[in-house]
Design an enzyme around this catalytic site. Structure first.
Site, PDB file in Angstrom:
ATOM      1  CG  HIS A   1      19.171  -0.986 -11.818  1.00 36.29           C
ATOM      2  ND1 HIS A   1      18.945  -2.197 -12.300  1.00 36.29           N
ATOM      3  CD2 HIS A   1      18.390   0.027 -11.958  1.00 36.29           C
ATOM      4  CE1 HIS A   1      17.761  -2.202 -13.007  1.00 36.29           C
ATOM      5  NE2 HIS A   1      17.427  -0.864 -12.809  1.00 36.29           N
TER       6      HIS A   1
ATOM      7  NE  ARG B   1      15.091  -4.489 -16.195  1.00 38.30           N
ATOM      8  CZ  ARG B   1      14.695  -3.438 -15.412  1.00 38.30           C
ATOM      9  NH1 ARG B   1      15.443  -2.324 -15.589  1.00 38.30           N
ATOM     10  NH2 ARG B   1      13.515  -3.150 -14.889  1.00 38.30           N
TER      11      ARG B   1
HETATM   12  P1  NDP Z   1       7.909   1.069 -22.699  1.00 40.61           P
HETATM   13  O1  NDP Z   1       6.921  -0.224 -22.838  1.00 40.61           O
HETATM   14  O2  NDP Z   1       6.763   2.176 -22.595  1.00 40.61           O
HETATM   15  O3  NDP Z   1       8.451   1.248 -24.111  1.00 40.61           O
HETATM   16  C1  NDP Z   1       9.361   0.110 -24.703  1.00 40.61           C
HETATM   17  C2  NDP Z   1       9.606   0.864 -25.873  1.00 40.61           C
HETATM   18  O4  NDP Z   1      10.699  -0.064 -26.522  1.00 40.61           O
HETATM   19  C3  NDP Z   1       8.604   1.004 -26.975  1.00 40.61           C
HETATM   20  O5  NDP Z   1       8.725   2.117 -27.879  1.00 40.61           O
HETATM   21  C4  NDP Z   1       8.590  -0.403 -28.004  1.00 40.61           C
HETATM   22  O6  NDP Z   1       8.471  -0.241 -29.419  1.00 40.61           O
HETATM   23  C5  NDP Z   1      10.452  -0.392 -28.068  1.00 40.61           C
HETATM   24  N1  NDP Z   1      10.729  -1.843 -28.279  1.00 40.61           N
HETATM   25  C6  NDP Z   1      10.441  -2.734 -27.534  1.00 40.61           C
HETATM   26  N2  NDP Z   1      11.136  -4.054 -28.137  1.00 40.61           N
HETATM   27  C7  NDP Z   1      11.705  -3.500 -29.112  1.00 40.61           C
HETATM   28  C8  NDP Z   1      12.361  -3.944 -30.234  1.00 40.61           C
HETATM   29  N3  NDP Z   1      12.401  -5.429 -30.046  1.00 40.61           N
HETATM   30  N4  NDP Z   1      12.646  -3.368 -31.391  1.00 40.61           N
HETATM   31  C9  NDP Z   1      12.555  -2.220 -31.181  1.00 40.61           C
HETATM   32  N5  NDP Z   1      11.903  -1.379 -30.307  1.00 40.61           N
HETATM   33  C10 NDP Z   1      11.544  -2.196 -29.263  1.00 40.61           C
HETATM   34  O7  NDP Z   1       8.701   1.153 -21.633  1.00 40.61           O
HETATM   35  P2  NDP Z   1       9.424   2.137 -20.709  1.00 40.61           P
HETATM   36  O8  NDP Z   1       9.958   3.376 -21.635  1.00 40.61           O
HETATM   37  O9  NDP Z   1       8.541   2.537 -19.567  1.00 40.61           O
HETATM   38  O10 NDP Z   1      10.548   1.540 -20.257  1.00 40.61           O
HETATM   39  C11 NDP Z   1      11.706   0.993 -20.907  1.00 40.61           C
HETATM   40  C12 NDP Z   1      12.791   0.243 -20.095  1.00 40.61           C
HETATM   41  O11 NDP Z   1      13.563   1.084 -19.208  1.00 40.61           O
HETATM   42  C13 NDP Z   1      11.995  -0.811 -19.079  1.00 40.61           C
HETATM   43  O12 NDP Z   1      11.412  -2.068 -19.728  1.00 40.61           O
HETATM   44  C14 NDP Z   1      13.248  -1.000 -18.309  1.00 40.61           C
HETATM   45  O13 NDP Z   1      13.913  -2.170 -18.767  1.00 40.61           O
HETATM   46  C15 NDP Z   1      14.200   0.320 -18.212  1.00 40.61           C
HETATM   47  N6  NDP Z   1      14.246   1.130 -17.052  1.00 40.61           N
HETATM   48  C16 NDP Z   1      15.575   1.315 -16.526  1.00 40.61           C
HETATM   49  C17 NDP Z   1      15.645   1.920 -15.260  1.00 40.61           C
HETATM   50  C18 NDP Z   1      16.939   2.017 -14.611  1.00 40.61           C
HETATM   51  O14 NDP Z   1      17.007   2.611 -13.532  1.00 40.61           O
HETATM   52  N7  NDP Z   1      18.051   1.824 -15.332  1.00 40.61           N
HETATM   53  C19 NDP Z   1      14.458   2.511 -14.525  1.00 40.61           C
HETATM   54  C20 NDP Z   1      13.066   2.064 -15.327  1.00 40.61           C
HETATM   55  C21 NDP Z   1      13.236   1.381 -16.739  1.00 40.61           C
HETATM   56  P3  NDP Z   1       6.737   0.147 -29.793  1.00 40.61           P
HETATM   57  O15 NDP Z   1       6.508   1.507 -29.370  1.00 40.61           O
HETATM   58  O16 NDP Z   1       7.032  -0.086 -31.319  1.00 40.61           O
HETATM   59  O17 NDP Z   1       6.139  -0.746 -28.918  1.00 40.61           O
HETATM   60  C1  OXD Z   2      12.304  -0.368 -13.051  1.00 39.48           C
HETATM   61  C2  OXD Z   2      13.659  -0.219 -12.591  1.00 39.48           C
HETATM   62  O1  OXD Z   2      12.249  -1.153 -14.205  1.00 39.48           O
HETATM   63  O2  OXD Z   2      13.973   0.406 -11.467  1.00 39.48           O
HETATM   64  O3  OXD Z   2      11.889   0.400 -12.730  1.00 39.48           O
HETATM   65  O4  OXD Z   2      14.694  -0.586 -13.160  1.00 39.48           O
END
Ligand code: NDP
Ligand code: OXD
Length: 308
Positions: free
Chosen positions: A271, A223
């Protein structure tokens, strides 16, 4: 047990058609609804209306249209309302493609070759094989894991950083603030796939970038608010960073005068790394509704305390 949708209109119309085909016992309403609808139990939204219960007095579950839920203002939502993020095979595949493309572009020095082309300069550069390139993914969730699986297949040396400790075959996993420095010190290409929370806001700053090896690269797809733009530009200008590929910025769209537009070794996309794919995502939502109605855990149920 009907469904309402409040987000981008063309996807809504597609989901309405899919619902009629695949779950004809349910009505799929498009926003705006003329009157509060007591028979709507499920809302699919990028952003729900300010007082959800005023519009949907019997709402049971709020589904985010996206994988991220930072746009939802979780604290303002009723505490007992389950919130579910998007886990969609189509969205996951898109992210795997973008991250792989970004990592390969940096490993194969494409930003430098593009700059050379602009100067009509024909100069091969040393080639770093995938096996000698350490890719570190911040976030080992749905998307991070899928991206790493593909990068492993290409032979990259893979590592990841998470909040809670865990293990994953073939990936060196680091967790928590205590292990961040070690993770960064051995990362040639950093991929940010973290959700936006109070802990991750501004995490890609000068202090973090300084801990990467000289000439590391960055692929940022988490993000925008996780990145401190001036710190990234300073690291590029000082030649500490090789190049950066940035898909998310804050605010979006990026203001016309922002210097992130113009750095020659920064590639910017609006994005688009990935997005919810209508057909596969509707299946995922329907599956979660059935799970909810059968008292089974839903995939992607948000932990309000953690914020993701
Ligand atoms: P998940 O919720 O499946 O995974 C999040 C991961 O981040 C987990 O491994 C979690 O750790 C880790 N995490 C969270 N907080 C911390 C922290 N403080 N320190 C270290 N690790 C942390 O999310 P997704 O994989 O589904 O998606 C990730 C992000 O990708 C979304 O939230 C979104 O912001 C972004 N995204 C961007 C898109 C784009 O087009 N640019 C499209 C879709 C998503 P743990 O395993 O220990 O819980
Ligand atoms: C999502 C994105 O979070 O599009 O799915 O960024």
């Amino acid at each position: 047990m009907h469904i309402a949708y409040k987000s981008e209109a063309s996807r809504g119309r597609r989901w309405q058609a899919l619902c009629a085909e695949q779950a004809p016992e349910r009505t799929f309403y498009l926003w705006p609804l003329e009157t509060p609808a007591s028979d709507i139990h499920y809302l699919i939204a990028w952003q729900p209306p300010a007082d959800v219960y005023a519009h949907f007095p019997n709402l049971k579950v709020l589904f985010s249209v996206g994988a991220g839920v930072d746009q939802l203002a979780l604290d303002a939502l009723p505490g007992e309302l389950p919130v579910v993020r998007m886990i969609d095979p189509g969205l996951t595949q898109g992210m795997v493609e973008y991250v792989t493309c970004g990592v390969l572009a940096l490993q194969r020095d494409l930003p430098a070759y593009l700059a050379q082309q602009r100067e009509h300069h024909w100069q091969p550069r040393p080639q770093r094989p995938a096996g000698a390139t350490r890719v570190g993914v911040m976030g080992l969730g749905e998307l991070g894991q899928a991206a790493l699986a593909q990068l492993q297949q290409l032979g990259f040396a893979c590592r990841a950083w998470t909040r809670s400790p865990r293990s994953l075959a073939g990936v060196a996993v680091y967790s928590g603030a205590d292990e961040l420095a070690d993770f960064l010190a051995g990362t040639d290409i950093l991929v940010c796939l973290l959700p936006l929370t109070e802990q991750t806001r501004g995490i890609l700053d000068a202090a973090l970038l300084r801990q990467l090896p000289e000439q590391a690269g960055l692929v940022h797809v988490g993000r925008g608010a996780q990145l401190i733009g001036p710190d990234l530009l300073a690291a590029l200008d000082a030649n500490r960073l090789q190049a950066a590929i940035v898909d998310v910025v804050d605010p979006e769209p990026l203001p016309e005068a922002d210097p992130l537009w113009d750095h020659p070794r920064l590639w910017l996309t609006p994005h688009v790394a990935s997005s919810t794919q209508a057909d596969t995502a509707f299946q995922a939502i329907l599956d979660n509704i059935r799970r909810y109605e059968n008292n089974q855990p839903m995939h992607g149920h948000i932990d309000r305390e953690r914020g993701y």
